[in-house]
Design a protein around this motif. Structure first.
Motif, PDB file in Angstrom:
ATOM      1  N   UNK A  98       0.847  -1.196   0.000  1.00 60.64           N
ATOM      2  CA  UNK A  98       0.000   0.000   0.000  1.00 60.64           C
ATOM      3  C   UNK A  98       0.879   1.240   0.000  1.00 60.64           C
ATOM      4  N   UNK A  99       0.479   2.254  -0.731  1.00 63.34           N
ATOM      5  CA  UNK A  99       1.205   3.511  -0.731  1.00 63.34           C
ATOM      6  C   UNK A  99       0.326   4.629  -0.209  1.00 63.34           C
ATOM      7  N   UNK A 100       0.692   5.225   0.922  1.00 64.03           N
ATOM      8  CA  UNK A 100      -0.119   6.296   1.503  1.00 64.03           C
ATOM      9  C   UNK A 100      -0.241   7.456   0.523  1.00 64.03           C
ATOM     10  N   UNK A 101      -1.461   7.822   0.202  1.00 67.39           N
ATOM     11  CA  UNK A 101      -1.698   8.961  -0.681  1.00 67.39           C
ATOM     12  C   UNK A 101      -1.412   8.698  -2.136  1.00 67.39           C
ATOM     13  N   UNK A 102      -1.148   7.456  -2.502  1.00 69.35           N
ATOM     14  CA  UNK A 102      -0.780   7.139  -3.881  1.00 69.35           C
ATOM     15  C   UNK A 102      -1.964   7.274  -4.841  1.00 69.35           C
ATOM     16  N   UNK A 103      -3.126   6.816  -4.390  1.00 71.34           N
ATOM     17  CA  UNK A 103      -4.308   6.878  -5.264  1.00 71.34           C
ATOM     18  C   UNK A 103      -5.569   6.796  -4.417  1.00 71.34           C
ATOM     19  N   UNK A 104      -6.596   7.510  -4.844  1.00 77.51           N
ATOM     20  CA  UNK A 104      -7.860   7.492  -4.122  1.00 77.51           C
ATOM     21  C   UNK A 104      -8.508   6.116  -4.144  1.00 77.51           C
ATOM     22  N   UNK A 105      -8.208   5.324  -5.184  1.00 77.24           N
ATOM     23  CA  UNK A 105      -8.858   4.032  -5.343  1.00 77.24           C
ATOM     24  C   UNK A 105      -8.305   2.981  -4.376  1.00 77.24           C
ATOM     25  N   UNK A 106      -7.084   3.186  -3.868  1.00 79.75           N
ATOM     26  CA  UNK A 106      -6.493   2.215  -2.954  1.00 79.75           C
ATOM     27  C   UNK A 106      -7.122   2.325  -1.568  1.00 79.75           C
ATOM     28  N   UNK A 107      -7.549   1.200  -1.026  1.00 79.50           N
ATOM     29  CA  UNK A 107      -8.160   1.214   0.304  1.00 79.50           C
ATOM     30  C   UNK A 107      -7.096   1.009   1.381  1.00 79.50           C
ATOM     31  N   UNK A 108      -7.120   1.828   2.433  1.00 75.35           N
ATOM     32  CA  UNK A 108      -6.135   1.698   3.519  1.00 75.35           C
ATOM     33  C   UNK A 108      -6.226   0.333   4.188  1.00 75.35           C
ATOM     34  N   UNK A 109      -5.105  -0.240   4.574  1.00 76.02           N
ATOM     35  CA  UNK A 109      -5.110  -1.563   5.227  1.00 76.02           C
ATOM     36  C   UNK A 109      -5.976  -1.635   6.470  1.00 76.02           C
ATOM     37  N   UNK A 110      -6.125  -0.515   7.187  1.00 76.27           N
ATOM     38  CA  UNK A 110      -6.885  -0.548   8.445  1.00 76.27           C
ATOM     39  C   UNK A 110      -8.383  -0.747   8.229  1.00 76.27           C
ATOM     40  N   UNK A 111      -8.863  -0.602   6.994  1.00 75.70           N
ATOM     41  CA  UNK A 111     -10.305  -0.780   6.760  1.00 75.70           C
ATOM     42  C   UNK A 111     -10.588  -1.946   5.823  1.00 75.70           C
ATOM     43  N   UNK A 112      -9.557  -2.737   5.515  1.00 80.54           N
ATOM     44  CA  UNK A 112      -9.718  -3.865   4.600  1.00 80.54           C
ATOM     45  C   UNK A 112      -9.204  -5.140   5.270  1.00 80.54           C
ATOM     46  N   UNK A 113      -9.959  -6.221   5.125  1.00 73.87           N
ATOM     47  CA  UNK A 113      -9.494  -7.513   5.620  1.00 73.87           C
ATOM     48  C   UNK A 113      -9.358  -8.476   4.453  1.00 73.87           C
ATOM     49  N   UNK A 114      -8.180  -9.112   4.366  1.00 65.85           N
ATOM     50  CA  UNK A 114      -7.935 -10.128   3.345  1.00 65.85           C
ATOM     51  C   UNK A 114      -7.481 -11.402   4.044  1.00 65.85           C
ATOM     52  N   UNK A 115      -8.120 -12.522   3.714  1.00 64.12           N
ATOM     53  CA  UNK A 115      -7.817 -13.773   4.404  1.00 64.12           C
ATOM     54  C   UNK A 115      -6.364 -14.195   4.252  1.00 64.12           C
TER      55      UNK A 115
END
Length: 380
Positions: free
Chosen positions: A354-371
């Motif tokens: 993840x890149x902070x501020x890289x793109x609006x479409x990228x979801x921050x890790x703190x709000x996404x869960x991936x198994x």
């Protein structure tokens, strides 16, 4: 994002005049009803972000202001908290733009009535250093242009850019609605304007901007060269930080002079909680508690909870840290907060791809869960 390009003509070396004329035009033609831009203080020894509605006031601003006293993302959060009448054009340095993108994701900034205007940043000074520098003759426009041409501010002897600027890997404006490109351009002739898709048709209507498919040929190479130099310095700095904080004991020693003033938290654009646990009664201890803790160990360091403060803040915002460095700038004891957060934040962001501020479409890790995330780290 596919950009189209426009060129601002520069006359007689007047880079600031060219930039200000362009910004003034955005107000005069009604494209924006207000501009958020850096303006010189009446004392002449610093800049402050200013909301301008009168086009005649634009000639008094400096889009290339070599200081960052307050983060514009925090200001935009306040400006967009209610209903905006008209449209605000916000001039943003690259680190400010990245933080704006992060705060949009956390619903702290609404860009519906905001035009983001990015501008290249060759580096900034600490506010206190620039004030002294200004009183000792300041920085001439020719020196500023020379710094932009070479891709970096050239501090007078005895002065230095902010530490975070010396190791910044993102000196160029990207992904704004309008990007003002300075690095790698022939600033004796022109300034590059890259226009994104959002307002392209509106800006092109009536010939306001004459858009082309290609920008300055020298810009990509200049940005790459500067970024490589900064990255090398960043690796050296972060190695020193890693070595000096490699254990809990070392970390406590580095942060030993923290007085828990919360300056770093208040300066940080990513610390946006309206109610902070560290400003609640959870940390309002009674005298009996202090005496009990002191009796248990024989002595108690005051103020308490300084390490917990930094670790908690780090866990909350490290994946969105944009390394603007304002936390260190705000620290009265000059703790290397930015270096520490830059190290941890960089490693966490790499871990989550993840890149902070890289793109609006990228979801921050703190709000996404991936198994399948963190399998290498957890061994599961």
């Amino acid at each position: 994002m596919v950009n189209k390009y426009h060129s601002i003509a520069v006359k007689d070396g007047g880079v600031l005049d060219g930039l200000n004329t362009f910004l003034k035009g955005l107000l005069e033609n009604g494209f924006v009803s207000a501009l958020l831009v850096p303006k010189m203080l009446p004392s002449g020894d610093g800049y402050v972000q200013t909301l301008i509605l009168d086009p005649t006031q634009v000639q008094k601003v400096n889009p290339c202001a070599p200081t960052l006293p307050v983060h514009s993302a925090r200001i935009l959060s306040e400006l967009t908290s209610g209903q905006i009448k008209g449209r605000i054009g916000a001039l943003l340095k690259p680190c400010e733009l990245k933080a704006v993108v992060e705060l949009v994701k956390f619903l702290q900034i609404d860009l519906d009535n905001v035009v983001t205007i990015g501008i290249d940043c060759p580096g900034t000074y600490e506010v206190r250093d620039f004030a002294v520098l200004a009183k000792n003759g300041g920085i001439s426009q020719s020196l500023l242009i020379e710094g932009l041409q070479k891709g970096e501010q050239q501090p007078p002897e005895g002065y230095a850019l902010r530490r975070s600027c010396q190791i910044c890997e993102n000196p160029a404006a990207v992904n704004a609605d309008i990007n003002l490109g300075l690095l790698g351009c022939d600033l004796s002739r022109e300034i590059e304007v890259a226009v994104g898709e959002r307002f392209r048709e509106e800006l092109a209507e009536g010939g306001s901007l004459k858009l082309a498919d290609k920008g300055s040929a020298g810009r990509p190479g200049a940005i790459k060269k500067l970024t490589a130099r900064r990255r090398k310095k960043r690796e050296e700095v972060l190695k020193q930080v890693r070595d000096s904080t490699g254990s809990l004991e070392k970390l406590m020693q580095v942060l030993s002079t923290c007085i828990r003033c919360h300056n770093c938290m208040n300066a940080c654009p990513i610390c946006y909680c309206k109610e902070c646990v560290f400003e609640s009664n959870v940390f309002e201890h009674t005298s009996d508690q202090f005496l009990s803790w002191a009796a248990r160990k024989g002595a108690l360091r005051l103020p308490t909870d300084t390490l917990l403060f930094h670790l908690t803040r780090m866990s909350h915002m490290a994946t969105s840290c944009t390394s603007c460095g304002l936390c260190s700038s705000a620290c009265p004891n000059q703790l290397p907060v930015s270096d520490l957060f830059g190290l941890i934040g960089g490693e966490l962001q790499e871990m989550f791809a993840y890149g902070a501020g890289r793109a609006l479409e990228e979801q921050p890790p703190v709000i996404v869960f991936k198994e399948d995330e963190l399998q290498a780290e957890t061994g599961s």
